[in-house]
Write a protein that holds these residues in place. Structure first.
Motif, mmCIF file in Angstrom:
data_model
loop_
_atom_site.group_PDB
_atom_site.id
_atom_site.type_symbol
_atom_site.label_atom_id
_atom_site.label_comp_id
_atom_site.label_asym_id
_atom_site.label_seq_id
_atom_site.Cartn_x
_atom_site.Cartn_y
_atom_site.Cartn_z
ATOM 1 N N ILE A 14 0.826 -1.204 0.000
ATOM 2 C CA ILE A 14 0.000 0.000 0.000
ATOM 3 C C ILE A 14 0.860 1.254 0.000
ATOM 4 C CG2 ILE A 14 -1.909 -1.146 1.178
ATOM 5 C CD1 ILE A 14 -0.971 0.126 3.767
ATOM 6 N N MET A 15 2.187 1.064 -0.045
ATOM 7 C CA MET A 15 3.095 2.214 -0.020
ATOM 8 C C MET A 15 3.633 2.513 -1.406
ATOM 9 S SD MET A 15 5.399 1.733 3.397
ATOM 10 C CE MET A 15 6.226 0.336 2.663
ATOM 11 N N PHE B 240 0.508 -10.278 2.966
ATOM 12 C CA PHE B 240 -0.616 -9.413 3.278
ATOM 13 C C PHE B 240 -0.758 -8.268 2.270
ATOM 14 C CE2 PHE B 240 -3.776 -7.750 6.083
ATOM 15 C CZ PHE B 240 -3.677 -6.373 6.007
ATOM 16 N N GLU B 241 0.367 -7.554 2.001
ATOM 17 C CA GLU B 241 0.291 -6.419 1.092
ATOM 18 C C GLU B 241 -0.041 -6.851 -0.336
ATOM 19 O OE1 GLU B 241 2.829 -5.434 4.522
ATOM 20 O OE2 GLU B 241 2.779 -7.044 3.052
ATOM 21 N N LYS C 190 -4.076 -7.638 -4.898
ATOM 22 C CA LYS C 190 -4.834 -8.563 -5.768
ATOM 23 C C LYS C 190 -6.337 -8.416 -5.557
ATOM 24 C CE LYS C 190 -1.253 -12.025 -6.527
ATOM 25 N NZ LYS C 190 -0.907 -13.464 -6.501
ATOM 26 N N VAL C 191 -6.753 -8.171 -4.287
ATOM 27 C CA VAL C 191 -8.183 -8.006 -4.006
ATOM 28 C C VAL C 191 -8.712 -6.771 -4.734
ATOM 29 C CG1 VAL C 191 -9.858 -7.423 -2.194
ATOM 30 C CG2 VAL C 191 -8.161 -9.202 -1.808
ATOM 31 N N ILE D 211 -8.881 -11.077 8.617
ATOM 32 C CA ILE D 211 -9.396 -9.824 9.169
ATOM 33 C C ILE D 211 -9.072 -8.663 8.240
ATOM 34 C CG2 ILE D 211 -9.155 -8.202 11.095
ATOM 35 C CD1 ILE D 211 -8.604 -10.673 12.868
ATOM 36 N N GLY D 212 -7.847 -8.691 7.670
ATOM 37 C CA GLY D 212 -7.448 -7.615 6.769
ATOM 38 C C GLY D 212 -8.333 -7.540 5.546
ATOM 39 N N VAL D 213 -8.666 -8.689 4.964
ATOM 40 C CA VAL D 213 -9.530 -8.721 3.771
ATOM 41 C C VAL D 213 -10.929 -8.233 4.125
ATOM 42 C CG1 VAL D 213 -10.656 -10.246 2.109
ATOM 43 C CG2 VAL D 213 -8.221 -10.503 2.599
ATOM 44 N N GLN D 214 -11.453 -8.700 5.266
ATOM 45 C CA GLN D 214 -12.790 -8.291 5.707
ATOM 46 C C GLN D 214 -12.875 -6.764 5.842
ATOM 47 O OE1 GLN D 214 -15.898 -9.598 7.104
ATOM 48 N NE2 GLN D 214 -15.534 -11.323 5.709
#
Length: 786
Positions: free
Chosen positions: A673-674, A718-719, A724-725, A753-756
């Protein structure tokens, strides 16, 4: 050592300077009795004691030596039954307190692990007499008065005295204030005569007062009368004072008996405190003169490095190097008057006396001093009118006495040897005396004006010439001693500088023998060569110092680098161990979860559950990061990177995608995200997405679209997963899907949790929920698109 030698070399002036640094009369008394030792062992020991004191003063600044008195005489008197005065007892208490403070100071030094063998020995022998100190302080006040609390009887007596005094003064005040009595008084006051309260009465009114006359004024006009009404009170007061005196004497006698019991420890403490004060006076004097500890030897070897005479001011004195007793045992110093020859002579003699007295020397480290049994000095013009002795005769009397006793353990100093008589005879006599002293094995330094002695050092083995440098430009001596170079007269150069005509000077040169001219030229050449050698030596020292500083700086950098590297290794090992431990815990959780499923379902585990568990196990394994080498493929693309390429950021060990080139060597890179700017040399090419064929919109939205109905994120970072999402939701919207599934698995819950949270806040997502049991449960998130 001869008393005359100590006086000539001004040893007493050094002791006077030393005495200023003593803290008590004990130390001053020891300094007054100080004389140089002739024992090599004692000289070494005294130097070590002074050095120990100097180190303590340098580290701690001071030592508590205040309040010390010479109380040994008081203790001896108490021991034979004498009664000590309050002030004597107070001095004893003060010294006992100082003893306690000194002992504690030394014990604190030992706790700090300082090497202080002499002070440690003193501390062991010092005896703390705390009980005696408390008893004296309980009875004697700070100003030497016996306190009321010294005994109950004394307290009662003093209360009675106050009562009697108060009543007597009260009666007399009533009389003084009475209007009837006031006219009879010379002054309306109450005073004391013969230790009794009285009032001043005019002579003519004597009969009006009863009582006793104790005194009268000089004129006789005033009588000091004790009225009959206060006689009894004064008597009672006087009686109470007598009893008080008797009680005080009894208290002092009791305290003196207590002192007598501890008399021997007190006397021992006084001796030890005197030694400590003496030792630290030497240390403080060393700091004052910026002294250093000389290396002592019993071989008669003297080496002084940048030595400064302690009785000459620092802004005037010129440091000199002197060496004697190794390559040569005799030095003959020649040169003009007021050049500093005598000062150099006294310097060597005084340094010898100071070193053998345990005093450090105002010279640089590395100086050495021999221990001599005798120091003889024939210095100065001691012409005696009373004894009808000329200068020459007075010198010869001293020299004769010296030659009677000189031996191989002697240091002999001759000033202007052979002076005061015919030059030829004086020079011959000087050479003969020097030969005799040299044969005896003594160390000798002699000054002379005779030019014949300039060649003496060249013709005798073990003898060296020396001179004091003279600057003909300024017509003044520099006071620098030049060993190995005889002195020049400089008469012609000085005369020329003062304006004497050149013809006169040249005519004078004709009267000087060719041998003398050759010697003078040789001396001038030696001086020039020496000056050049010293300059080159100073330059070499400067280069060496600079090289040493550079070496130390590089060594420091290497040490810092090695230390930093070792810390990084330790940190990496600790991090690896933590990762392995975390992986083990993760594996245990996965195995426990599988066993739980077996027990609950009583059947084979489904394929997707096994796949999920396997991916969790793979994700639990710690990743060992290794620096990748640039492959041929990356090299091929290194010069033609394009936006959209997947790359590895070498400095961060992270993958990302190129967004755009912001300068000739920098790219903007998306890492999770950076977004950040990265130099091209830190970018390694990984892959490039294949071009996607463009299809009509109808086809894209049809069932044949390349976009799947589910996105599998298991095993993703995670990043990367969030990127991709985001892309998947955009593709699903273009494909026209109303609902899609995102498989993220259960795992530790971080990805789930991150995706949610991400999809719930997405602008294009209408609703998001976990899947039903038949859809994959909490391992799947079902989202409905707008």
């Amino acid at each position: 050592m001869l008393e005359r030698t100590l006086k000539v070399l001004e040893y007493g002036k050094v002791k006077a300077q030393l005495a200023k640094h003593a803290a008590s009369s004990l130390g001053k008394e020891k300094i007054e009795k100080l004389t140089p030792t002739t024992s090599f062992e004692d000289a070494v020991k005294w130097q070590e004691m002074t050095d120990e004191a100097t180190n303590v003063l340098r580290l701690k600044g001071n030592i508590p030596l205040g309040g010390i008195y010479d109380i040994s005489a008081f203790a001896k008197r108490a021991k034979i039954g004498s009664t000590l005065s309050p002030h004597e007892l107070l001095n004893i208490s003060s010294t006992i307190y100082a003893t306690r403070q000194v002992k504690k100071f030394i014990e604190d030094l030992l706790e700090a692990e300082l090497s202080i063998p002499f002070l440690e020995g003193f501390a062991v022998e010092l005896i703390v007499l705390l009980d005696l100190e408390r008893k004296i302080n309980f009875c004697i006040g700070d100003h030497g008065e016996v306190l009321d609390g010294a005994s109950e009887k004394l307290k009662t007596l003093r209360q009675q005295m106050k009562t009697f005094e108060s009543r007597a003064r009260e009666k007399l005040e009533n009389m003084v204030k009475s209007s009837t009595t006031q006219k009879m008084l010379s002054d309306a006051i109450i005073t004391i005569r013969n230790d009794r309260y009285v009032i001043p009465v005019k002579q003519e009114y004597r009969s009006a007062f009863g009582g006793t006359v104790h005194d009268q004024s000089a004129s006789g006009a005033t009588l000091f009368i004790e009225p009959q009404s206060v006689v009894e009170l004064n008597n009672q007061l006087h009686e109470a004072k007598l009893k008080e005196h008797i009680e005080i004497e009894r208290i002092l006698m009791e305290l003196s008996k207590e002192v007598a019991v501890e008399a021997d420890p007190i006397i021992q403490n006084v001796g030890l405190l005197a030694e400590i004060d003496f030792m630290f006076a030497k240390g403080a004097y060393s700091q004052k003169i910026k002294g250093s500890k000389p290396i002592m030897n019993n071989k008669g070897y003297i080496k002084l490095v940048k030595a400064r005479h302690p009785l000459i001011a620092n802004d005037v004195v010129v440091p000199n190097d002197v060496e004697l007793g190794k390559d040569f045992t005799s030095i003959v110093i020649t040169g003009p008057n007021t050049g500093g020859k005598t000062v150099t002579l006294k310097l060597v003699g005084l340094f010898t006396l100071m070193a053998q007295s345990g005093l450090q020397l105002p010279a640089l480290d590395g100086s050495e001093m021999g221990v001599f049994q005798s120091v003889y000095a024939d210095i100065g013009d001691e012409q005696s009118i009373e004894q009808s002795l000329s200068t020459f005769s007075s010198h010869m009397v001293n020299i004769v006495e010296i030659l009677k006793n000189v031996d191989s353990k002697s240091l002999v100093l001759f000033d202007e040897l052979g002076a005061g008589t015919d030059p030829q005879e004086g020079a011959a006599l000087a050479i003969s005396i020097l030969d005799e002293v040299y044969k005896r094995g003594a160390r000798v330094i002699a000054t002379t004006h005779y030019p014949e002695l300039k060649a003496y050092g060249y013709n005798r083995e073990g003898v060296s010439n020396a001179s004091v440098e003279f600057d003909v430009e300024t017509l003044s001596p520099t006071y620098r001693l030049l060993i190995g170079v005889p002195g020049r007269s400089n008469a012609f150069e000085i005369s020329k500088r003062l304006g004497l005509h050149q013809d006169v000077i040249e005519n004078a040169r004709l009267h000087v023998s060719s041998e003398t001219n050759q010697v003078e030229n040789m001396i001038a050449s030696l001086e020039d060569n020496r000056r050049m050698a010293e300059q080159q030596m100073e330059e070499a020292k400067a280069f060496r110092k600079e090289a040493e500083e550079t070496r130390q700086d590089l060594q420091k950098q290497v040490n810092e680098f090695n230390e930093k590297r070792d810390k990084m290794y330790v940190k990496a090992e600790r991090k690896a161990a933590e990762s392995i431990e975390k992986a083990k815990q993760e594996a245990e959780e996965i195995i426990a979860h599988l066993r739980g499923l077996q027990k609950l379902q009583h059947s084979a585990i489904k394929d997707h559950e096994l796949i999920e568990a396997r991916k969790r196990l793979e994700g639990a394994a710690p990743q060992l990061v290794k620096k990748k080498k640039v492959t041929k493929q990356s090299t091929a693309y290194s010069n033609k990177l394009e936006p959209g390429d997947e790359v590895q950021i070498l400095t961060l060990n992270q993958k990302g995608h190129l967004i755009e080139k912001v300068s000739s060597h920098d790219w903007q890179v998306q890492i999770g995200i950076m977004k950040m700017k990265v130099n091209e040399k830190n970018i390694e090419y990984v892959s490039r997405a294949k071009p996607v064929e463009t299809k009509p919109l109808a086809t894209v939205r049809g069932l044949d679209s390349h976009v799947k109905l589910e996105l599998d994120l298991r095993g993703e970072r995670f990043e990367d997963a969030l990127m991709k999402v985001e892309k998947y939701i955009d593709d699903a919207l273009l494909a026209g899907y109303p609902r899609v599934s995102i498989i993220h698995g259960k795992g530790t819950g971080a990805l789930r949790i991150g995706v949610q949270e991400y999809v719930k806040n997405h602008r294009s997502v209408k609703k998001a929920r976990y899947g039903e049991a038949s859809e994959g449960g909490t391992g799947v998130t079902i989202i409905e698109l707008k």
